[in-house]
Design an enzyme around this catalytic site. Sequence first.
Site, mmCIF file in Angstrom:
data_model
loop_
_atom_site.group_PDB
_atom_site.id
_atom_site.type_symbol
_atom_site.label_atom_id
_atom_site.label_comp_id
_atom_site.label_asym_id
_atom_site.label_seq_id
_atom_site.Cartn_x
_atom_site.Cartn_y
_atom_site.Cartn_z
ATOM 1 N N ASP A 12 0.871 -1.176 0.000
ATOM 2 C CA ASP A 12 0.000 0.000 0.000
ATOM 3 C C ASP A 12 0.906 1.224 0.000
ATOM 4 O O ASP A 12 2.121 1.105 0.199
ATOM 5 C CB ASP A 12 -0.898 0.008 1.253
ATOM 6 C CG ASP A 12 -1.812 1.234 1.295
ATOM 7 O OD1 ASP A 12 -2.336 1.625 0.229
ATOM 8 O OD2 ASP A 12 -1.994 1.829 2.381
ATOM 9 N N SER A 13 0.305 2.390 -0.177
ATOM 10 C CA SER A 13 1.088 3.623 -0.131
ATOM 11 C C SER A 13 1.583 3.909 1.288
ATOM 12 O O SER A 13 2.514 4.676 1.468
ATOM 13 C CB SER A 13 0.222 4.787 -0.604
ATOM 14 O OG SER A 13 -0.943 4.863 0.200
ATOM 15 N N CYS A 75 -4.309 -1.388 -1.999
ATOM 16 C CA CYS A 75 -4.448 0.051 -2.182
ATOM 17 C C CYS A 75 -5.437 0.239 -3.333
ATOM 18 O O CYS A 75 -5.209 -0.265 -4.439
ATOM 19 C CB CYS A 75 -3.084 0.638 -2.540
ATOM 20 S SG CYS A 75 -3.139 2.369 -3.004
ATOM 21 N N GLU A 154 -3.347 8.710 8.750
ATOM 22 C CA GLU A 154 -1.891 8.537 8.895
ATOM 23 C C GLU A 154 -1.403 9.276 10.155
ATOM 24 O O GLU A 154 -0.418 8.881 10.773
ATOM 25 C CB GLU A 154 -1.152 9.059 7.657
ATOM 26 C CG GLU A 154 -1.397 8.247 6.382
ATOM 27 C CD GLU A 154 -0.449 7.050 6.213
ATOM 28 O OE1 GLU A 154 0.674 7.097 6.717
ATOM 29 O OE2 GLU A 154 -0.875 6.059 5.571
ATOM 30 N N CYS A 186 -11.077 3.025 0.029
ATOM 31 C CA CYS A 186 -9.671 3.312 0.321
ATOM 32 C C CYS A 186 -9.344 2.500 1.561
ATOM 33 O O CYS A 186 -10.129 2.483 2.519
ATOM 34 C CB CYS A 186 -9.478 4.806 0.590
ATOM 35 S SG CYS A 186 -7.837 5.223 1.212
ATOM 36 N N HIS A 188 -7.465 2.957 3.902
ATOM 37 C CA HIS A 188 -7.297 3.704 5.150
ATOM 38 C C HIS A 188 -8.633 3.912 5.872
ATOM 39 O O HIS A 188 -8.651 4.148 7.079
ATOM 40 C CB HIS A 188 -6.721 5.101 4.870
ATOM 41 C CG HIS A 188 -5.258 5.132 4.589
ATOM 42 N ND1 HIS A 188 -4.705 4.611 3.454
ATOM 43 C CD2 HIS A 188 -4.227 5.656 5.316
ATOM 44 C CE1 HIS A 188 -3.391 4.814 3.479
ATOM 45 N NE2 HIS A 188 -3.084 5.442 4.592
HETATM 46 N N1 DGL Z 1 -4.805 3.426 1.010
HETATM 47 C C1 DGL Z 1 -4.760 3.764 -0.364
HETATM 48 C C2 DGL Z 1 -6.041 3.480 -1.085
HETATM 49 O O1 DGL Z 1 -6.651 2.535 -0.782
HETATM 50 C C3 DGL Z 1 -4.135 5.012 -0.794
HETATM 51 C C4 DGL Z 1 -4.339 6.237 -0.058
HETATM 52 C C5 DGL Z 1 -3.368 7.251 -0.619
HETATM 53 O O2 DGL Z 1 -2.184 6.973 -0.614
HETATM 54 O O3 DGL Z 1 -3.817 8.315 -1.064
HETATM 55 O O4 DGL Z 1 -6.440 4.144 -1.977
#
Ligand code: DGL
Length: 268
Positions: A12-13, A75, A154, A186, A188
């Site tokens: 993931d990022s 991600c 984050e 997402c 997150h």
């Molecule tokens: N967690 C990631 C997603 O599912 C990326 C969030 C990001 O880096 O902007 O899209």
Amino acid sequence: MSLKNSPIGVFDSGLGGLTVVKELIRLLPHEHIVYYGDTARVPYGTKSKESIIRFSRENTEVLLRYNVKMVVVACNTSSSYALPVLRGKFSLPVVGVIEPGARKAARVTRNGKVGVIATSATVNSGSYVKAIHRCDRRARVFSQACPLFVPLVEEGWTSKPVASQVAREYLGPLRKQGVDTVVLGCTHYPLLKNVLQRIMGRRVVLVDSAREVAAEVKGTLEEKGLLRSAGSRGRGKRTFLISDRPQAFEKTAKEFLGYNIKAVKIHV
Ligand code: DGL
């Protein structure tokens, strides 16, 4: 060493993919997992398609150094743009997070109105709208980009008043449309679930695709004869690699997983 004993690679990022790791551990406790969070370049959701594809390719190459048997693109932003490229370039199985979430949303909606909240890049790609329509052509999909959610998560600010305030702004249009299902598009966002549920109301189903993704990973490993669990004893080893700021990662990772982990900064 048999490929069955090789780890599952997940990237993931940043931290978001840990929501997928948690479900993988629950469903496949014997599997070894190597996680890579590209914390040096987070967020991806505000970057261009070209950058997202390049980062995703490089992340896969990092995981390949650890001899992974498959790659989970945990991600949504990377899954929206890079899946075909990764599947074309690398010969191992690659699982993304869009299809499983879209399938579940199409299954659970009662009034056919589905909201999707995601990064700007994911919304702009139209990946969820296409995937939900593949399951149900009549579904009405309302997408909302929520660029401030990733930094809030984050930063570990998921239960501060600012999180509710921002969420109320973003979710307003979806409430007006009367959606009965909202895809957390997402990885997150599951950490904001309490706030989101409170604002949308109890009757709205929040779809967190992590569980569906874990099921898809298991299915893929079974199909390819790569599942480790059969006959293996003891829990799998988990390795957490990141490209920057390991201490910050470890601190927030605890909120995702519920226990302490050690993160290793690698040079890429
Ligand atoms: N967690 C990631 C997603 O599912 C990326 C969030 C990001 O880096 O902007 O899209």
